[in-house]
Enzyme design. Structure first.
Site, PDB file in Angstrom:
ATOM      1  N   SER A   1     -23.111 -14.643   0.131  1.00  0.00           N
ATOM      2  CA  SER A   1     -21.889 -14.096   0.669  1.00  0.00           C
ATOM      3  C   SER A   1     -20.689 -15.043   0.583  1.00  0.00           C
ATOM      4  O   SER A   1     -19.555 -14.606   0.693  1.00  0.00           O
ATOM      5  CB  SER A   1     -22.097 -13.707   2.130  1.00  0.00           C
ATOM      6  OG  SER A   1     -22.378 -14.870   2.911  1.00  0.00           O
ATOM      7  N   SER A  48     -26.774 -17.700   1.112  1.00  0.00           N
ATOM      8  CA  SER A  48     -25.343 -17.495   0.837  1.00  0.00           C
ATOM      9  C   SER A  48     -24.551 -18.725   0.455  1.00  0.00           C
ATOM     10  O   SER A  48     -23.365 -18.601   0.155  1.00  0.00           O
ATOM     11  CB  SER A  48     -24.673 -16.834   2.027  1.00  0.00           C
ATOM     12  OG  SER A  48     -24.904 -15.472   1.986  1.00  0.00           O
ATOM     13  N   LYS A 101     -14.443 -20.779   4.533  1.00  0.00           N
ATOM     14  CA  LYS A 101     -14.972 -19.405   4.538  1.00  0.00           C
ATOM     15  C   LYS A 101     -14.418 -18.646   5.743  1.00  0.00           C
ATOM     16  O   LYS A 101     -14.324 -19.210   6.843  1.00  0.00           O
ATOM     17  CB  LYS A 101     -16.508 -19.460   4.584  1.00  0.00           C
ATOM     18  CG  LYS A 101     -17.190 -18.102   4.410  1.00  0.00           C
ATOM     19  CD  LYS A 101     -18.721 -18.238   4.386  1.00  0.00           C
ATOM     20  CE  LYS A 101     -19.392 -16.902   4.103  1.00  0.00           C
ATOM     21  NZ  LYS A 101     -20.863 -16.984   4.086  1.00  0.00           N
TER      22      LYS A 101
HETATM   23  N1  GLN Z   1     -27.752 -12.130   0.603  1.00  0.00           N
HETATM   24  C1  GLN Z   1     -28.420 -12.294   1.861  1.00  0.00           C
HETATM   25  C2  GLN Z   1     -28.054 -11.165   2.778  1.00  0.00           C
HETATM   26  O1  GLN Z   1     -27.351 -10.285   2.351  1.00  0.00           O
HETATM   27  C3  GLN Z   1     -28.068 -13.609   2.470  1.00  0.00           C
HETATM   28  C4  GLN Z   1     -26.743 -13.624   3.106  1.00  0.00           C
HETATM   29  C5  GLN Z   1     -26.407 -14.921   3.746  1.00  0.00           C
HETATM   30  O2  GLN Z   1     -27.055 -15.937   3.535  1.00  0.00           O
HETATM   31  N2  GLN Z   1     -25.394 -14.855   4.590  1.00  0.00           N
HETATM   32  O3  GLN Z   1     -28.461 -11.116   3.905  1.00  0.00           O
END
Ligand code: GLN
Length: 493
Positions: free
Chosen positions: A159, A183, A79
Protein backbone atom coordinates in the site's frame (compact mmCIF):
# COMPACT_ATOMS: atom_id res chain seq x y z
CA UNK A 1 20.50 22.16 -9.36
CA UNK A 2 19.30 19.07 -11.22
CA UNK A 3 22.30 17.05 -10.04
CA UNK A 4 21.40 17.54 -6.35
CA UNK A 5 18.44 15.18 -6.73
CA UNK A 6 20.74 12.49 -8.08
CA UNK A 7 22.56 12.21 -4.75
CA UNK A 8 21.42 9.53 -2.36
CA UNK A 9 20.68 10.32 1.28
CA UNK A 10 24.13 9.47 2.65
CA UNK A 11 25.84 11.51 -0.10
CA UNK A 12 23.51 14.47 0.48
CA UNK A 13 24.20 14.28 4.21
CA UNK A 14 27.94 14.35 3.55
CA UNK A 15 27.55 17.21 1.05
CA UNK A 16 25.67 19.24 3.65
CA UNK A 17 28.38 18.52 6.21
CA UNK A 18 31.09 19.64 3.76
CA UNK A 19 29.06 22.75 2.92
CA UNK A 20 29.05 21.78 -0.77
CA UNK A 21 25.45 23.06 -0.83
CA UNK A 22 22.87 24.24 1.67
CA UNK A 23 19.78 22.46 2.96
CA UNK A 24 17.72 25.21 1.31
CA UNK A 25 19.31 24.43 -2.08
CA UNK A 26 18.72 20.72 -1.56
CA UNK A 27 15.08 21.32 -0.59
CA UNK A 28 14.51 23.59 -3.61
CA UNK A 29 15.87 20.93 -5.95
CA UNK A 30 13.53 18.33 -4.46
CA UNK A 31 10.54 20.68 -4.56
CA UNK A 32 11.22 21.16 -8.28
CA UNK A 33 11.47 17.41 -8.76
CA UNK A 34 8.17 16.97 -6.90
CA UNK A 35 6.42 19.56 -9.06
CA UNK A 36 7.83 18.04 -12.25
CA UNK A 37 6.50 14.60 -11.36
CA UNK A 38 2.87 15.46 -10.65
CA UNK A 39 1.58 13.08 -13.29
CA UNK A 40 2.83 10.14 -11.19
CA UNK A 41 0.24 11.14 -8.53
CA UNK A 42 2.70 9.95 -5.87
CA UNK A 43 2.46 13.06 -3.68
CA UNK A 44 -1.06 14.03 -2.69
CA UNK A 45 -0.26 16.94 -0.36
CA UNK A 46 2.75 19.10 -1.25
CA UNK A 47 4.25 21.18 1.56
CA UNK A 48 6.91 23.31 -0.20
CA UNK A 49 6.74 26.24 2.25
CA UNK A 50 7.18 23.88 5.15
CA UNK A 51 10.11 22.22 3.35
CA UNK A 52 11.86 25.54 2.83
CA UNK A 53 11.25 26.63 6.42
CA UNK A 54 12.58 23.28 7.74
CA UNK A 55 15.61 23.56 5.45
CA UNK A 56 16.40 27.14 6.49
CA UNK A 57 16.18 26.09 10.13
CA UNK A 58 18.62 23.24 9.36
CA UNK A 59 21.02 25.68 7.68
CA UNK A 60 20.79 28.03 10.66
CA UNK A 61 21.56 25.17 13.08
CA UNK A 62 24.58 24.20 11.04
CA UNK A 63 25.83 27.80 10.75
CA UNK A 64 25.55 28.19 14.53
CA UNK A 65 27.48 25.00 15.15
CA UNK A 66 24.48 23.57 17.02
CA UNK A 67 24.25 19.82 17.49
CA UNK A 68 22.73 18.19 14.42
CA UNK A 69 20.43 15.20 13.99
CA UNK A 70 21.06 12.15 11.79
CA UNK A 71 18.74 13.53 9.10
CA UNK A 72 19.57 17.21 9.42
CA UNK A 73 18.49 19.03 6.25
CA UNK A 74 17.39 15.83 4.44
CA UNK A 75 14.10 16.12 2.49
CA UNK A 76 11.69 13.21 2.90
CA UNK A 77 8.10 12.33 2.10
CA UNK A 78 5.57 10.87 4.53
CA UNK A 79 2.94 8.21 3.87
CA UNK A 80 -0.53 9.68 4.32
CA UNK A 81 -1.16 7.16 7.10
CA UNK A 82 1.02 9.14 9.53
CA UNK A 83 -0.78 11.96 11.31
CA UNK A 84 1.03 15.24 10.75
CA UNK A 85 -0.11 18.18 12.85
CA UNK A 86 -2.17 20.70 10.90
CA UNK A 87 -1.56 18.90 7.58
CA UNK A 88 -4.35 16.82 6.08
CA UNK A 89 -3.87 13.13 7.00
CA UNK A 90 -6.52 10.83 5.60
CA UNK A 91 -4.97 7.45 4.73
CA UNK A 92 -6.21 8.27 1.22
CA UNK A 93 -9.81 7.64 2.22
CA UNK A 94 -12.84 9.76 1.41
CA UNK A 95 -14.08 9.25 4.95
CA UNK A 96 -11.19 11.25 6.43
CA UNK A 97 -11.26 14.05 3.85
CA UNK A 98 -10.28 17.33 5.45
CA UNK A 99 -8.97 15.73 8.66
CA UNK A 100 -6.09 17.84 9.97
CA UNK A 101 -4.76 16.12 13.08
CA UNK A 102 -4.12 18.31 16.11
CA UNK A 103 -1.14 16.06 16.94
CA UNK A 104 1.94 14.55 15.33
CA UNK A 105 2.69 10.82 15.03
CA UNK A 106 5.70 9.73 17.08
CA UNK A 107 7.57 8.44 14.02
CA UNK A 108 7.28 11.75 12.17
CA UNK A 109 8.00 13.72 15.35
CA UNK A 110 11.21 11.67 15.68
CA UNK A 111 12.14 12.51 12.08
CA UNK A 112 11.62 16.25 12.63
CA UNK A 113 13.66 15.99 15.83
CA UNK A 114 16.43 14.40 13.76
CA UNK A 115 16.32 17.43 11.44
CA UNK A 116 14.45 15.94 8.46
CA UNK A 117 12.70 18.26 6.00
CA UNK A 118 9.05 17.59 5.12
CA UNK A 119 8.29 17.66 1.39
CA UNK A 120 4.76 16.27 1.38
CA UNK A 121 2.39 13.37 2.00
CA UNK A 122 2.37 10.32 -0.25
CA UNK A 123 -0.46 8.46 -1.92
CA UNK A 124 -1.39 4.99 -0.65
CA UNK A 125 -4.06 2.33 -0.86
CA UNK A 126 -7.09 3.37 1.20
CA UNK A 127 -6.33 2.58 4.85
CA UNK A 128 -3.29 0.62 3.59
CA UNK A 129 -5.50 -2.12 2.13
CA UNK A 130 -4.03 -3.15 -1.19
CA UNK A 131 -0.97 -4.18 -3.14
CA UNK A 132 -1.14 -1.84 -6.12
CA UNK A 133 -2.15 1.61 -4.88
CA UNK A 134 -5.31 1.27 -6.96
CA UNK A 135 -7.67 1.49 -3.95
CA UNK A 136 -6.68 5.09 -3.07
CA UNK A 137 -9.60 7.52 -3.02
CA UNK A 138 -7.20 9.99 -4.63
CA UNK A 139 -6.53 7.88 -7.71
CA UNK A 140 -3.81 5.38 -8.53
CA UNK A 141 -0.08 6.09 -8.46
CA UNK A 142 1.78 5.63 -11.73
CA UNK A 143 5.11 3.87 -11.31
CA UNK A 144 8.06 5.75 -12.76
CA UNK A 145 9.04 2.42 -14.34
CA UNK A 146 7.70 1.09 -17.65
CA UNK A 147 8.17 -2.19 -19.45
CA UNK A 148 10.51 -1.82 -22.38
CA UNK A 149 8.60 -0.87 -25.53
CA UNK A 150 5.30 -0.68 -23.65
CA UNK A 151 3.74 2.58 -22.50
CA UNK A 152 1.03 1.09 -20.30
CA UNK A 153 1.25 2.54 -16.80
CA UNK A 154 2.55 0.08 -14.22
CA UNK A 155 1.49 -0.04 -10.56
CA UNK A 156 4.12 0.96 -7.97
CA UNK A 157 2.91 -1.75 -5.59
CA UNK A 158 1.06 -1.03 -2.39
CA UNK A 159 0.00 0.00 0.00
CA UNK A 160 2.95 2.43 0.37
CA UNK A 161 2.98 2.95 -3.41
CA UNK A 162 3.31 6.73 -3.35
CA UNK A 163 6.29 6.60 -0.99
CA UNK A 164 8.09 3.97 -3.08
CA UNK A 165 7.37 5.76 -6.38
CA UNK A 166 8.58 9.06 -4.89
CA UNK A 167 11.92 7.61 -3.77
CA UNK A 168 12.38 5.80 -7.11
CA UNK A 169 11.61 9.02 -9.00
CA UNK A 170 14.06 11.07 -6.93
CA UNK A 171 11.44 13.05 -4.99
CA UNK A 172 12.91 13.16 -1.49
CA UNK A 173 15.84 11.10 -0.27
CA UNK A 174 13.75 8.73 1.81
CA UNK A 175 10.14 8.08 2.71
CA UNK A 176 8.16 6.53 5.50
CA UNK A 177 6.02 3.49 4.87
CA UNK A 178 3.95 1.11 6.91
CA UNK A 179 3.87 -2.64 6.52
CA UNK A 180 0.99 -4.74 7.80
CA UNK A 181 1.45 -7.62 5.40
CA UNK A 182 4.05 -6.48 2.91
CA UNK A 183 3.25 -2.84 2.21
CA UNK A 184 6.86 -1.69 2.45
CA UNK A 185 8.67 -4.67 0.94
CA UNK A 186 6.33 -5.25 -2.03
CA UNK A 187 6.27 -1.62 -3.31
CA UNK A 188 10.05 -1.41 -2.78
CA UNK A 189 10.30 -4.50 -5.02
CA UNK A 190 8.05 -3.03 -7.73
CA UNK A 191 9.91 0.30 -7.67
CA UNK A 192 13.48 -1.05 -7.52
CA UNK A 193 14.45 0.53 -4.19
CA UNK A 194 15.20 -0.64 -0.64
CA UNK A 195 12.42 -0.91 1.95
CA UNK A 196 12.69 -2.22 5.49
CA UNK A 197 9.97 -3.32 7.86
CA UNK A 198 11.53 -3.58 11.31
CA UNK A 199 10.47 -5.88 14.13
CA UNK A 200 6.96 -5.28 15.44
CA UNK A 201 7.38 -2.84 18.34
CA UNK A 202 10.56 -1.17 17.02
CA UNK A 203 8.71 1.97 15.84
CA UNK A 204 5.85 3.56 17.70
CA UNK A 205 2.40 3.16 16.17
CA UNK A 206 1.17 6.27 17.95
CA UNK A 207 -0.42 8.64 15.45
CA UNK A 208 -0.41 6.07 12.64
CA UNK A 209 -3.91 5.58 11.27
CA UNK A 210 -4.65 2.00 12.35
CA UNK A 211 -5.34 -0.88 9.97
CA UNK A 212 -4.51 -4.10 11.90
CA UNK A 213 -2.89 -3.17 15.18
CA UNK A 214 -1.11 -6.46 15.90
CA UNK A 215 0.62 -6.27 12.51
CA UNK A 216 1.06 -2.58 11.60
CA UNK A 217 4.67 -1.44 11.71
CA UNK A 218 6.38 1.66 10.33
CA UNK A 219 9.55 1.45 8.29
CA UNK A 220 11.65 3.31 5.77
CA UNK A 221 12.38 3.45 2.05
CA UNK A 222 15.70 4.51 0.55
CA UNK A 223 17.59 4.16 -2.69
CA UNK A 224 20.28 2.20 -0.82
CA UNK A 225 20.45 0.00 2.27
CA UNK A 226 22.53 2.69 3.98
CA UNK A 227 19.83 5.31 3.33
CA UNK A 228 17.07 3.07 4.66
CA UNK A 229 19.22 2.28 7.72
CA UNK A 230 19.89 5.95 8.49
CA UNK A 231 16.22 6.82 8.21
CA UNK A 232 15.01 3.84 10.24
CA UNK A 233 17.42 4.79 13.02
CA UNK A 234 15.83 8.24 13.14
CA UNK A 235 12.27 6.85 13.21
CA UNK A 236 12.66 4.04 15.75
CA UNK A 237 12.58 4.13 19.52
CA UNK A 238 10.52 3.50 22.60
CA UNK A 239 7.36 5.52 23.06
CA UNK A 240 5.32 5.47 26.27
CA UNK A 241 2.29 6.41 24.14
CA UNK A 242 2.33 2.99 22.42
CA UNK A 243 2.25 0.09 24.85
CA UNK A 244 3.49 -2.28 22.13
CA UNK A 245 6.59 -0.20 21.42
CA UNK A 246 9.61 -1.85 22.92
CA UNK A 247 11.91 -0.23 25.44
CA UNK A 248 15.34 -1.13 24.19
CA UNK A 249 18.01 1.11 22.73
CA UNK A 250 18.09 1.71 18.97
CA UNK A 251 21.41 0.35 17.64
CA UNK A 252 23.52 2.38 15.24
CA UNK A 253 22.21 0.71 12.08
CA UNK A 254 24.64 2.43 9.76
CA UNK A 255 27.60 1.19 11.82
CA UNK A 256 26.36 -2.38 11.29
CA UNK A 257 27.00 -2.12 7.53
CA UNK A 258 30.39 -3.77 7.32
CA UNK A 259 29.48 -5.95 4.34
CA UNK A 260 31.19 -8.87 6.07
CA UNK A 261 28.95 -11.96 5.96
CA UNK A 262 31.63 -14.60 6.41
CA UNK A 263 30.15 -17.46 8.40
CA UNK A 264 26.65 -15.93 8.33
CA UNK A 265 24.13 -18.75 8.15
CA UNK A 266 21.61 -17.98 5.40
CA UNK A 267 18.43 -20.06 5.40
CA UNK A 268 16.67 -20.98 2.16
CA UNK A 269 13.07 -22.01 2.85
CA UNK A 270 11.85 -24.72 0.57
CA UNK A 271 8.25 -23.50 0.85
CA UNK A 272 8.89 -20.13 -0.80
CA UNK A 273 8.16 -21.42 -4.27
CA UNK A 274 4.71 -20.96 -5.68
CA UNK A 275 3.14 -22.39 -8.82
CA UNK A 276 3.43 -20.04 -11.75
CA UNK A 277 6.34 -18.11 -10.30
CA UNK A 278 8.33 -16.70 -13.26
CA UNK A 279 11.65 -18.41 -13.98
CA UNK A 280 13.38 -15.02 -13.66
CA UNK A 281 12.53 -14.91 -9.95
CA UNK A 282 13.83 -18.41 -9.29
CA UNK A 283 17.03 -17.49 -11.19
CA UNK A 284 17.45 -14.33 -9.16
CA UNK A 285 17.06 -16.31 -5.96
CA UNK A 286 19.71 -18.80 -7.09
CA UNK A 287 21.95 -15.88 -8.00
CA UNK A 288 21.45 -14.43 -4.50
CA UNK A 289 22.41 -17.77 -2.99
CA UNK A 290 25.55 -17.88 -5.18
CA UNK A 291 26.53 -14.34 -4.10
CA UNK A 292 26.21 -15.18 -0.42
CA UNK A 293 28.24 -18.36 -0.92
CA UNK A 294 30.96 -16.42 -2.72
CA UNK A 295 31.09 -14.01 0.22
CA UNK A 296 31.74 -16.83 2.64
CA UNK A 297 28.23 -17.26 4.04
CA UNK A 298 26.90 -20.70 4.80
CA UNK A 299 23.75 -21.70 2.91
CA UNK A 300 21.35 -23.84 4.93
CA UNK A 301 18.16 -25.43 3.58
CA UNK A 302 15.32 -24.88 6.01
CA UNK A 303 11.63 -25.63 6.19
CA UNK A 304 8.84 -23.28 7.23
CA UNK A 305 6.04 -25.82 6.91
CA UNK A 306 3.13 -23.55 7.83
CA UNK A 307 3.94 -20.98 5.15
CA UNK A 308 1.05 -22.15 2.99
CA UNK A 309 -1.41 -21.09 5.68
CA UNK A 310 0.04 -17.60 6.09
CA UNK A 311 -2.04 -15.83 3.48
CA UNK A 312 -5.45 -17.20 4.59
CA UNK A 313 -4.45 -16.59 8.21
CA UNK A 314 -3.54 -12.99 7.43
CA UNK A 315 -6.81 -12.49 5.56
CA UNK A 316 -8.74 -13.48 8.66
CA UNK A 317 -6.71 -11.59 11.27
CA UNK A 318 -6.09 -8.35 9.35
CA UNK A 319 -9.76 -7.80 8.34
CA UNK A 320 -10.89 -8.74 11.88
CA UNK A 321 -8.70 -6.05 13.40
CA UNK A 322 -9.59 -3.62 10.61
CA UNK A 323 -13.32 -4.05 11.16
CA UNK A 324 -12.79 -3.13 14.78
CA UNK A 325 -10.35 -0.26 14.15
CA UNK A 326 -12.50 1.28 11.42
CA UNK A 327 -15.62 1.32 13.60
CA UNK A 328 -14.52 4.77 14.78
CA UNK A 329 -15.35 6.36 11.39
CA UNK A 330 -18.99 7.09 12.00
CA UNK A 331 -19.55 10.64 10.76
CA UNK A 332 -19.51 11.98 14.31
CA UNK A 333 -15.90 12.27 15.29
CA UNK A 334 -13.87 12.72 12.14
CA UNK A 335 -14.10 13.60 8.46
CA UNK A 336 -17.07 12.89 6.26
CA UNK A 337 -20.66 12.98 7.55
CA UNK A 338 -23.75 12.15 5.51
CA UNK A 339 -26.90 12.75 7.53
CA UNK A 340 -29.45 9.96 7.58
CA UNK A 341 -32.42 9.01 9.67
CA UNK A 342 -31.35 8.95 13.29
CA UNK A 343 -27.92 8.00 14.48
CA UNK A 344 -27.89 4.57 12.81
CA UNK A 345 -29.03 6.08 9.51
CA UNK A 346 -26.19 8.61 9.70
CA UNK A 347 -23.65 5.88 10.43
CA UNK A 348 -24.91 3.85 7.49
CA UNK A 349 -24.96 6.67 4.97
CA UNK A 350 -21.59 8.05 6.10
CA UNK A 351 -19.85 4.69 5.94
CA UNK A 352 -21.52 3.73 2.64
CA UNK A 353 -20.34 6.96 1.04
CA UNK A 354 -16.97 7.23 2.79
CA UNK A 355 -15.36 3.82 2.34
CA UNK A 356 -14.19 2.32 -0.95
CA UNK A 357 -15.02 -1.20 -2.15
CA UNK A 358 -11.89 -2.92 -0.80
CA UNK A 359 -12.30 -1.37 2.65
CA UNK A 360 -15.96 -2.44 2.73
CA UNK A 361 -14.97 -5.97 1.72
CA UNK A 362 -12.48 -6.14 4.61
CA UNK A 363 -14.98 -4.74 7.14
CA UNK A 364 -17.54 -7.34 6.09
CA UNK A 365 -15.04 -10.22 6.23
CA UNK A 366 -13.71 -9.00 9.57
CA UNK A 367 -17.15 -8.60 11.10
CA UNK A 368 -18.11 -12.07 9.87
CA UNK A 369 -15.05 -13.86 11.30
CA UNK A 370 -15.54 -12.15 14.66
CA UNK A 371 -19.27 -12.86 14.90
CA UNK A 372 -20.78 -15.32 17.38
CA UNK A 373 -20.70 -18.84 15.97
CA UNK A 374 -17.83 -18.10 13.57
CA UNK A 375 -15.28 -16.66 15.97
CA UNK A 376 -13.92 -20.07 17.01
CA UNK A 377 -13.91 -21.47 13.49
CA UNK A 378 -12.10 -18.54 11.90
CA UNK A 379 -10.58 -15.96 14.20
CA UNK A 380 -9.44 -18.28 16.98
CA UNK A 381 -8.17 -20.82 14.46
CA UNK A 382 -6.23 -18.11 12.64
CA UNK A 383 -4.60 -17.02 15.89
CA UNK A 384 -3.55 -20.63 16.53
CA UNK A 385 -2.06 -20.96 13.04
CA UNK A 386 -0.30 -17.62 13.55
CA UNK A 387 1.44 -19.12 16.58
CA UNK A 388 2.54 -22.11 14.48
CA UNK A 389 3.95 -19.81 11.80
CA UNK A 390 5.91 -17.90 14.45
CA UNK A 391 7.17 -21.22 15.83
CA UNK A 392 8.41 -22.28 12.37
CA UNK A 393 10.57 -19.16 12.29
CA UNK A 394 11.80 -19.60 15.87
CA UNK A 395 12.91 -23.15 15.02
CA UNK A 396 14.58 -22.01 11.80
CA UNK A 397 16.52 -19.32 13.66
CA UNK A 398 18.09 -21.98 15.83
CA UNK A 399 19.93 -23.04 12.66
CA UNK A 400 20.30 -19.84 10.66
CA UNK A 401 20.89 -16.11 11.21
CA UNK A 402 18.88 -14.74 8.30
CA UNK A 403 16.51 -16.10 5.66
CA UNK A 404 16.77 -15.28 1.95
CA UNK A 405 13.63 -15.41 -0.23
CA UNK A 406 12.09 -13.69 -3.23
CA UNK A 407 10.09 -10.63 -2.14
CA UNK A 408 7.22 -11.01 -4.59
CA UNK A 409 6.01 -13.77 -6.90
CA UNK A 410 6.05 -11.39 -9.91
CA UNK A 411 7.40 -8.06 -11.10
CA UNK A 412 5.14 -4.96 -11.30
CA UNK A 413 1.94 -5.39 -13.30
CA UNK A 414 -0.05 -2.84 -15.30
CA UNK A 415 -2.91 -0.76 -13.97
CA UNK A 416 -6.13 -2.76 -14.02
CA UNK A 417 -4.32 -5.98 -14.89
CA UNK A 418 -5.42 -7.81 -11.73
CA UNK A 419 -7.50 -5.15 -9.95
CA UNK A 420 -10.73 -7.09 -10.56
CA UNK A 421 -9.47 -10.25 -8.85
CA UNK A 422 -8.98 -9.77 -5.10
CA UNK A 423 -7.42 -13.20 -4.59
CA UNK A 424 -4.81 -12.64 -7.32
CA UNK A 425 -4.08 -9.30 -5.65
CA UNK A 426 -3.73 -10.91 -2.21
CA UNK A 427 -1.24 -13.42 -3.66
CA UNK A 428 1.26 -10.61 -4.15
CA UNK A 429 2.05 -10.75 -0.47
CA UNK A 430 2.56 -14.48 -0.22
CA UNK A 431 6.26 -14.08 0.68
CA UNK A 432 5.82 -10.97 2.83
CA UNK A 433 2.97 -12.01 5.10
CA UNK A 434 4.62 -14.84 7.10
CA UNK A 435 7.20 -12.47 8.65
CA UNK A 436 4.42 -9.96 9.39
CA UNK A 437 2.44 -12.58 11.28
CA UNK A 438 5.57 -13.52 13.24
CA UNK A 439 6.48 -9.85 13.86
CA UNK A 440 9.95 -10.28 12.33
CA UNK A 441 12.10 -7.74 10.49
CA UNK A 442 12.34 -7.95 6.69
CA UNK A 443 14.00 -5.92 3.98
CA UNK A 444 13.76 -5.79 0.21
CA UNK A 445 16.94 -5.32 -1.82
CA UNK A 446 16.76 -4.68 -5.58
CA UNK A 447 19.15 -7.01 -7.39
CA UNK A 448 18.19 -7.10 -11.05
CA UNK A 449 15.74 -6.40 -13.86
CA UNK A 450 13.30 -8.56 -15.80
CA UNK A 451 13.81 -9.10 -19.53
CA UNK A 452 11.31 -6.23 -19.90
CA UNK A 453 13.50 -3.91 -17.86
CA UNK A 454 11.44 -3.71 -14.65
CA UNK A 455 12.93 -4.22 -11.17
CA UNK A 456 13.20 -7.47 -9.25
CA UNK A 457 14.95 -8.30 -6.00
CA UNK A 458 15.18 -10.40 -2.88
CA UNK A 459 13.94 -10.31 0.68
CA UNK A 460 16.06 -10.90 3.79
CA UNK A 461 14.31 -11.79 7.02
CA UNK A 462 15.90 -11.83 10.45
CA UNK A 463 15.43 -12.52 14.12
CA UNK A 464 13.42 -10.28 16.37
CA UNK A 465 15.24 -6.95 16.86
CA UNK A 466 18.18 -8.17 14.81
CA UNK A 467 17.87 -5.36 12.26
CA UNK A 468 21.67 -4.85 12.33
CA UNK A 469 22.29 -8.35 10.91
CA UNK A 470 19.44 -8.01 8.41
CA UNK A 471 20.75 -4.64 7.20
CA UNK A 472 24.31 -5.88 6.97
CA UNK A 473 23.29 -8.96 4.97
CA UNK A 474 21.23 -6.67 2.72
CA UNK A 475 24.20 -4.38 2.29
CA UNK A 476 26.39 -7.33 1.25
CA UNK A 477 23.75 -8.46 -1.24
CA UNK A 478 23.39 -4.95 -2.61
CA UNK A 479 27.13 -4.68 -3.16
CA UNK A 480 27.29 -8.07 -4.85
CA UNK A 481 24.37 -7.22 -7.14
CA UNK A 482 25.79 -3.81 -8.08
CA UNK A 483 22.27 -2.73 -8.92
CA UNK A 484 22.26 0.85 -10.17
CA UNK A 485 19.20 0.92 -12.44
CA UNK A 486 16.96 3.98 -12.31
CA UNK A 487 13.75 4.47 -14.27
CA UNK A 488 13.84 6.69 -17.37
CA UNK A 489 12.54 10.18 -16.73
CA UNK A 490 9.64 10.08 -19.23
CA UNK A 491 7.26 11.46 -16.61
CA UNK A 492 9.17 14.67 -15.96
CA UNK A 493 7.16 17.72 -16.99
N1 GLN B 1 -1.44 -5.99 0.56
C1 GLN B 1 -1.74 -6.38 1.90
C2 GLN B 1 -3.16 -6.01 2.22
O1 GLN B 1 -3.84 -5.53 1.35
C3 GLN B 1 -0.80 -5.73 2.86
C4 GLN B 1 -1.11 -4.32 3.13
C5 GLN B 1 -0.20 -3.69 4.11
O2 GLN B 1 0.86 -4.21 4.45
N2 GLN B 1 -0.65 -2.56 4.61
O3 GLN B 1 -3.63 -6.20 3.31
Amino acid sequence: MADLVDLDLAAARDGLANKAFSAAELASAHIKAMEAARNLNAIIVETPERALADAKAADARRAKGASLGAMDGIPVTIKDLFCTRGIESRACSKILAGFKPPYESTVTANLWKAGAVMLGKTNMDEFAMGSSNETSALGPVVSPWRRRGDNRPLVPGGSSGGSAAAVAAGIGLGATGSDTGGSIRQPAAFCGIVGIKPTYGRCSRWGMIAFASSLDQAGSFGRTVRDAAIMLGAMAGHDPLDSTSVDRPVPDYEAALTGNVKGLRVGIPNEYRVPGMPAAIEELWQQGIAWFKALGAEIVDISLPHTKYALPTYYVIAPAEASSNLARYDGVRYGLRVDGEGVIGTYEKTRAAGFGAEVKRRIMIGTYVLSAGYYDAYYLKAQQVRALIARDFAQAYEKVDVILTPTTPSAAFAHGEIAGDPVAMYLNDVFAVPASLAGLPGIHVPTGLTSEGTPLGLQILGRTFDEPTVLNAAHALERAAQYTARPDSWWRQ
